[in-house]
Motif scaffolding. Structure first.
Motif, PDB file in Angstrom:
ATOM      1  N   GLU A 148       0.820  -1.205   0.000  1.00 37.74           N
ATOM      2  CA  GLU A 148       0.000   0.000   0.000  1.00 37.74           C
ATOM      3  C   GLU A 148       0.857   1.260   0.000  1.00 37.74           C
ATOM      4  N   GLY A 149       1.910   1.252   0.809  1.00 39.99           N
ATOM      5  CA  GLY A 149       2.795   2.409   0.832  1.00 39.99           C
ATOM      6  C   GLY A 149       3.475   2.635  -0.500  1.00 39.99           C
ATOM      7  N   MET A 150       3.941   1.559  -1.128  1.00 40.02           N
ATOM      8  CA  MET A 150       4.643   1.681  -2.402  1.00 40.02           C
ATOM      9  C   MET A 150       3.705   2.164  -3.503  1.00 40.02           C
ATOM     10  N   PHE A 151       2.494   1.620  -3.543  1.00 38.06           N
ATOM     11  CA  PHE A 151       1.558   2.037  -4.587  1.00 38.06           C
ATOM     12  C   PHE A 151       1.185   3.505  -4.417  1.00 38.06           C
ATOM     13  N   ASN A 152       0.905   3.903  -3.186  1.00 43.31           N
ATOM     14  CA  ASN A 152       0.507   5.292  -2.947  1.00 43.31           C
ATOM     15  C   ASN A 152       1.631   6.269  -3.247  1.00 43.31           C
ATOM     16  N   GLU A 153       2.850   5.902  -2.894  1.00 42.83           N
ATOM     17  CA  GLU A 153       3.973   6.828  -3.023  1.00 42.83           C
ATOM     18  C   GLU A 153       4.594   6.836  -4.417  1.00 42.83           C
ATOM     19  N   HIS A 154       4.603   5.691  -5.095  1.00 38.02           N
ATOM     20  CA  HIS A 154       5.350   5.604  -6.349  1.00 38.02           C
ATOM     21  C   HIS A 154       4.496   5.353  -7.597  1.00 38.02           C
ATOM     22  N   CYS A 155       3.273   4.883  -7.421  1.00 37.74           N
ATOM     23  CA  CYS A 155       2.510   4.443  -8.596  1.00 37.74           C
ATOM     24  C   CYS A 155       1.263   5.266  -8.888  1.00 37.74           C
ATOM     25  N   PHE A 156       0.575   5.723  -7.871  1.00 42.76           N
ATOM     26  CA  PHE A 156      -0.728   6.347  -8.093  1.00 42.76           C
ATOM     27  C   PHE A 156      -0.619   7.586  -8.987  1.00 42.76           C
ATOM     28  N   GLU A 157       0.225   8.531  -8.612  1.00 47.11           N
ATOM     29  CA  GLU A 157       0.356   9.765  -9.399  1.00 47.11           C
ATOM     30  C   GLU A 157       0.956   9.489 -10.770  1.00 47.11           C
ATOM     31  N   ARG A 158       1.861   8.518 -10.832  1.00 50.17           N
ATOM     32  CA  ARG A 158       2.471   8.180 -12.117  1.00 50.17           C
ATOM     33  C   ARG A 158       1.439   7.585 -13.065  1.00 50.17           C
ATOM     34  N   LEU A 159       0.578   6.742 -12.540  1.00 50.16           N
ATOM     35  CA  LEU A 159      -0.509   6.202 -13.356  1.00 50.16           C
ATOM     36  C   LEU A 159      -1.448   7.317 -13.818  1.00 50.16           C
ATOM     37  N   LYS A 160      -1.696   8.248 -12.945  1.00 51.55           N
ATOM     38  CA  LYS A 160      -2.591   9.362 -13.273  1.00 51.55           C
ATOM     39  C   LYS A 160      -2.083  10.122 -14.487  1.00 51.55           C
ATOM     40  N   LEU A 161      -0.767  10.285 -14.576  1.00 43.95           N
ATOM     41  CA  LEU A 161      -0.162  10.974 -15.721  1.00 43.95           C
ATOM     42  C   LEU A 161      -0.292  10.158 -16.998  1.00 43.95           C
ATOM     43  N   ALA A 162      -0.276   8.838 -16.861  1.00 46.45           N
ATOM     44  CA  ALA A 162      -0.283   7.969 -18.043  1.00 46.45           C
ATOM     45  C   ALA A 162      -1.673   7.698 -18.580  1.00 46.45           C
ATOM     46  N   LEU A 163      -2.701   8.036 -17.806  1.00 44.53           N
ATOM     47  CA  LEU A 163      -4.061   7.668 -18.175  1.00 44.53           C
ATOM     48  C   LEU A 163      -4.830   8.835 -18.765  1.00 44.53           C
ATOM     49  N   PRO A 164      -5.843   8.543 -19.572  1.00 45.92           N
ATOM     50  CA  PRO A 164      -6.697   9.611 -20.089  1.00 45.92           C
ATOM     51  C   PRO A 164      -7.493  10.223 -18.951  1.00 45.92           C
ATOM     52  N   GLU A 165      -7.836  11.476 -19.095  1.00 41.76           N
ATOM     53  CA  GLU A 165      -8.640  12.127 -18.071  1.00 41.76           C
ATOM     54  C   GLU A 165      -9.987  11.418 -17.967  1.00 41.76           C
ATOM     55  N   ALA A 166     -10.365  11.066 -16.748  1.00 42.73           N
ATOM     56  CA  ALA A 166     -11.599  10.303 -16.544  1.00 42.73           C
ATOM     57  C   ALA A 166     -12.521  11.057 -15.595  1.00 42.73           C
ATOM     58  N   HIS A 167     -13.773  11.136 -15.976  1.00 36.01           N
ATOM     59  CA  HIS A 167     -14.793  11.739 -15.112  1.00 36.01           C
ATOM     60  C   HIS A 167     -15.776  10.642 -14.743  1.00 36.01           C
ATOM     61  N   ILE A 168     -15.691  10.195 -13.503  1.00 33.72           N
ATOM     62  CA  ILE A 168     -16.487   9.066 -13.043  1.00 33.72           C
ATOM     63  C   ILE A 168     -17.256   9.461 -11.799  1.00 33.72           C
ATOM     64  N   ALA A 169     -18.526   9.121 -11.773  1.00 35.47           N
ATOM     65  CA  ALA A 169     -19.357   9.336 -10.594  1.00 35.47           C
ATOM     66  C   ALA A 169     -19.859   7.988 -10.098  1.00 35.47           C
ATOM     67  N   THR A 170     -19.897   7.822  -8.794  1.00 34.13           N
ATOM     68  CA  THR A 170     -20.371   6.567  -8.206  1.00 34.13           C
ATOM     69  C   THR A 170     -21.370   6.851  -7.094  1.00 34.13           C
ATOM     70  N   CYS A 171     -22.162   5.846  -6.792  1.00 32.75           N
ATOM     71  CA  CYS A 171     -23.113   5.927  -5.688  1.00 32.75           C
ATOM     72  C   CYS A 171     -23.371   4.512  -5.187  1.00 32.75           C
ATOM     73  N   GLU A 172     -23.538   4.381  -3.883  1.00 32.65           N
ATOM     74  CA  GLU A 172     -23.819   3.071  -3.287  1.00 32.65           C
ATOM     75  C   GLU A 172     -25.067   3.184  -2.416  1.00 32.65           C
ATOM     76  N   LEU A 173     -26.092   2.447  -2.776  1.00 30.03           N
ATOM     77  CA  LEU A 173     -27.325   2.407  -1.996  1.00 30.03           C
ATOM     78  C   LEU A 173     -27.408   1.076  -1.272  1.00 30.03           C
ATOM     79  N   LYS A 174     -27.718   1.110   0.022  1.00 38.98           N
ATOM     80  CA  LYS A 174     -27.818  -0.119   0.812  1.00 38.98           C
ATOM     81  C   LYS A 174     -29.245  -0.290   1.314  1.00 38.98           C
ATOM     82  N   ILE A 175     -29.754  -1.518   1.176  1.00 38.95           N
ATOM     83  CA  ILE A 175     -31.133  -1.843   1.536  1.00 38.95           C
ATOM     84  C   ILE A 175     -31.115  -2.973   2.547  1.00 38.95           C
ATOM     85  N   ALA A 176     -31.923  -2.837   3.578  1.00 44.76           N
ATOM     86  CA  ALA A 176     -31.954  -3.849   4.627  1.00 44.76           C
ATOM     87  C   ALA A 176     -33.168  -4.751   4.502  1.00 44.76           C
TER      88      ALA A 176
END
Length: 426
Positions: A173-201
């Protein structure tokens, strides 16, 4: 090697996660790294299309590597980077790519320096951790000895990003957050994603889907995933748009219609657990709670107190398995136990009323039932549960018959109690 700043040309980028380790194929170890990686990749708009768990046999790891490289643009390997004979991720990925392994002598020095600082003698096989795939960049690992690797390469004429990460979650987790996340962000197309989670009992998965399908099928641009847990159904909604506002509008419209359909059955739209929601409502109302549990044997109290700060509203309760303790702790009349039996509507009500008075709380819950596997009868079968909620003016009792084994019945009973409480507080 291609620059990591070069963006993928496709609008949607996919990934595969390969978890390496024979221990993950036993009932004693679970792959949790893929959950973390999936969440972080999803935040970047990357869809995880496959997850593979493979043991340490080289022929199996080589085959898994080739398959992953053939079908995913980003391939993340976790584990198999240590110094032992069965740590073969570097070797097999290099072979799959047709690339050589090289040794980084600065890393060899760093490994010896680390061992000296810890005042231990480093075994010779540790230098294996300094081997890297030709063209890869080593990723420093301040939390452990095995460095990761980042490789921007090609496979069968297609661009691939290959990431090798250590297996221990703290290191990964430390390695991915520190060395990979931002680097991947630079390599990827700009993405606009929206999410929602509904929970039913307390609605069955098939029933929930039957009611929801006529709604979500009208929204082909929103990806709808339905997940079921014991006593809970989750709708996960995800949409992409040219702008963030457009993506959110798609999700909001569908979630609004689903909320209209399920109304009071929905307990969360922000990912909260039912225990958290109950806690919010109790604090909003300035109310306190106590519980008397028979067949759930403390499970309800454990779930309530799993939420930080629950001492503000949860006063305590009692585990009342025997009739004697039902009488002594909750004041259940002996004649009631003799006439109706411990598993009955009247005794559940008496438990709720009695524990509320004993603990001097706003609300009291009583649970009694037959969790099995024995103890049932034709009149009162295994799975029969009564849950009561008392507020000093009125006592509501709900009767249910839950299928399954002992643990499943206990969980459903506690879920029913929490949902009954949530509805009351609303």
């Amino acid at each position: 090697m291609a620059s990591c700043g070069l963006r993928f040309t496709l609008l949607i980028v996919n990934a595969e996660i390969v978890a390496v380790g024979s221990e993950l194929l036993t009932p004693f170890r679970q792959d949790t790294n893929s959950l973390f990686l999936t969440r972080r990749l999803n935040e970047l708009g990357v869809e995880v299309i496959f997850k593979t768990i493979v043991g340490d046999r080289p022929e199996h790891l080589l085959e898994a590597s080739r398959r992953a490289l053939s079908r995913a643009q980003i391939v993340v390997f976790s584990g198999g980077l240590g110094p032992t004979e069965d740590d073969l991720t570097r070797e097999c990925v290099a072979q799959a790519l047709g690339l050589e392994l090289r040794r980084n002598h600065e890393m060899v020095t760093a490994l010896y320096t680390r061992a000296a600082a810890m005042r231990i003698r480093m075994a010779e096989n540790n230098v294996k951790q300094a081997d890297y795939i030709s063209g890869a960049e080593l990723l420093k690992n301040p939390r452990g000895s095995a460095p990761g690797q980042w490789l921007d390469t090609s496979y069968e004429g297609q661009r691939r990003l290959v990431i090798l990460l250590p297996g221990p979650p703290f290191e990964l987790e430390g390695m991915f957050n520190e060395h990979c996340f931002e680097r991947l962000k630079l390599a990827l197309p700009e993405a606009h994603i929206a999410t929602c989670e509904l929970k039913i009992a307390m609605v069955g998965e098939s029933t929930a889907d039957q009611r929801a399908a006529v709604i979500y099928k009208q929204f082909p641009d929103v990806e709808t995933t339905i997940l079921a847990k014991q006593g809970e159904v989750q709708f996960h909604l995800k949409a992409r748009g040219a702008t963030q506002m457009e993506a959110e509008a798609l999700v909001d419209k569908l979630s609004s219609l689903l909320e209209d359909e399920f109304a009071d059955e929905i307990f969360s739209s922000g990912g909260e657990s039912i225990e958290q929601i109950v806690g919010y409502f109790l604090q909003m109302r300035g109310a306190t709670l106590s519980v008397a549990e028979s067949c759930t044997s403390g499970l309800l109290a454990e779930r309530i107190t799993s939420v930080a700060g629950s001492s503000r509203y949860f006063m305590g309760g009692a585990l009342v398995y025997s009739d004697q303790l039902k009488r002594e702790f909750c004041g259940v009349p002996p004649l009631l136990l003799a006439s109706d039996g411990a598993v009955s509507r009247s005794v559940a009500a008496a438990l709720a009323e009695g524990i509320r008075q004993r603990c001097k709380t706003t609300l009291g819950i009583g649970i009694t039932g037959i969790a099995g596997p024995g103890g049932g009868s034709e009149e009162k079968p295994v799975g029969l549960v009564f849950v009561a909620l008392a507020d000093g003016k009125h006592t509501e009792v709900v009767e249910r018959r839950f299928p399954g084994d002992r643990e499943r019945i206990r969980w459903f009973a506690s879920q029913l109690a929490l949902d009954l409480l949530r509805r009351k507080l609303r």
